[in-house]
Structures are given as structure tokens and as C-alpha cells.
Design a protein around this motif. Structure first.
Motif, short mmCIF file in Angstrom:
data_model
loop_
_atom_site.label_atom_id
_atom_site.label_comp_id
_atom_site.label_asym_id
_atom_site.label_seq_id
_atom_site.Cartn_x
_atom_site.Cartn_y
_atom_site.Cartn_z
N ALA A 25 0.83 -1.21 0.00
CA ALA A 25 0.00 0.00 0.00
C ALA A 25 0.86 1.25 0.00
O ALA A 25 2.00 1.24 0.49
N GLU A 26 0.34 2.31 -0.53
CA GLU A 26 1.07 3.57 -0.64
C GLU A 26 1.57 4.06 0.73
O GLU A 26 2.66 4.61 0.82
N ALA A 27 0.82 3.84 1.78
CA ALA A 27 1.28 4.27 3.11
C ALA A 27 2.59 3.58 3.50
O ALA A 27 3.49 4.21 4.06
N SER A 28 2.72 2.32 3.16
CA SER A 28 3.97 1.60 3.43
C SER A 28 5.10 2.12 2.56
O SER A 28 6.26 2.23 3.00
N MET A 29 4.80 2.46 1.33
CA MET A 29 5.80 3.00 0.42
C MET A 29 6.32 4.34 0.96
O MET A 29 7.52 4.60 0.95
N GLN A 30 5.42 5.18 1.46
CA GLN A 30 5.82 6.48 1.99
C GLN A 30 6.69 6.32 3.24
O GLN A 30 7.63 7.10 3.45
N ALA A 31 6.41 5.33 4.05
CA ALA A 31 7.24 5.08 5.24
C ALA A 31 8.67 4.72 4.82
O ALA A 31 9.64 5.19 5.41
N TRP A 32 8.79 3.87 3.81
CA TRP A 32 10.11 3.51 3.29
C TRP A 32 10.83 4.74 2.73
O TRP A 32 12.02 4.96 2.99
N ASP A 33 10.10 5.54 1.98
CA ASP A 33 10.69 6.75 1.39
C ASP A 33 11.22 7.69 2.47
O ASP A 33 12.31 8.25 2.34
N ARG A 34 10.47 7.85 3.56
CA ARG A 34 10.93 8.70 4.67
C ARG A 34 12.18 8.13 5.31
O ARG A 34 13.11 8.86 5.66
N ALA A 35 12.22 6.81 5.46
CA ALA A 35 13.40 6.16 6.05
C ALA A 35 14.64 6.39 5.20
O ALA A 35 15.74 6.61 5.73
N LEU A 36 14.48 6.37 3.89
CA LEU A 36 15.62 6.64 3.00
C LEU A 36 16.16 8.05 3.22
O LEU A 36 17.37 8.25 3.35
N ILE A 37 15.27 9.02 3.26
CA ILE A 37 15.69 10.41 3.45
C ILE A 37 16.37 10.58 4.81
O ILE A 37 17.39 11.26 4.92
N GLN A 38 15.84 9.96 5.82
CA GLN A 38 16.45 10.05 7.16
C GLN A 38 17.85 9.45 7.16
O GLN A 38 18.75 9.95 7.82
N ALA A 39 18.05 8.37 6.42
CA ALA A 39 19.36 7.71 6.37
C ALA A 39 20.42 8.60 5.73
O ALA A 39 21.61 8.49 6.05
N CYS A 40 20.00 9.50 4.86
CA CYS A 40 20.95 10.39 4.19
C CYS A 40 21.77 11.21 5.19
O CYS A 40 22.93 11.54 4.91
#
Length: 105
Positions: A25-40
Motif C-alpha cells: 500500500a502507498e502508506a507503506s511506500m511512503q514510510a520507506w521513502d521517509r526512512a531513505l531520506i532520514q538515512a541520508c
């Protein structure tokens, strides 16, 4: 994964879907996307291509997750462009500019 990569430049591609429920679901995709940005913040050699902002709904097949041939072709072209932007061959200003924002649009 980033610890294994070490100091090598790396670009992750964020994700999106057309689904409202389930594991993709898109909500799960957005959570992953936020985690990527935080890892930067921890990895200056990391960039994230904002595929989620570029993809068109018409590029998805009926499952709402995978893409049409045209979608995959556009994805490959756009990822290649993002790599060149995020990690210019001459190591120039674009690379330095990304130090404050790892998201490549």
C-alpha cells in the motif's frame, strides 16, 4: 546495507504504488521513502532519486505495483539521469549541492 557499501557513492530509488491496502500500500511506500531520506543524514555518499514524484499513473499495470513497458523504459532513463545529476563525472557543483539535500528530483 550502507555499512557494506562504505564510502562508495550510492543512489537509492524511492517507491510508490497505487494500492490503498495490503503490504504494498502507498502508506507503506511512503514510510520507506521517509526512512531513505532520514538515512541520508548519516551517509554523505547517499542520494535518493524521487521516482515517486516522477512516475505517472498510466505507467502502472493493473496490479498497481509494477509498470508497463513504457513505464519501465521511462524509469530506466530517469534513473540514469538522476545518477548523472547526483554524482556528476567531474564531481562538480551538483554533487556538492546534494550534500545538504540528498533527494534528486
Amino acid at each position: 546495507m550502507m555499512k557494506l557499501i562504505g564510502d562508495h557513492p550510492v543512489m537509492w530509488v524511492n517507491v510508490t504504488s497505487l494500492l490503498a491496502s495490503g503490504p504494498y500500500a502507498e502508506a507503506s511506500m511512503q514510510a520507506w521513502d521517509r526512512a531513505l531520506i532520514q538515512a541520508c543524514a548519516s551517509y554523505p555518499n547517499m542520494r535518493v532519486y524521487d521516482w515517486a514524484a516522477a512516475v505517472k499513473d498510466s505507467w502502472f499495470i493493473s496490479d498497481g505495483i509494477h509498470f508497463t513497458s513504457a513505464g519501465y523504459a521511462a524509469r530506466a532513463r530517469l534513473i540514469a539521469q538522476a545518477l548523472a545529476t547526483g554524482f556528476p563525472a567531474d564531481g562538480g557543483a551538483a554533487g556538492a549541492k546534494r550534500a545538504s539535500s540528498c533527494l534528486i528530483e
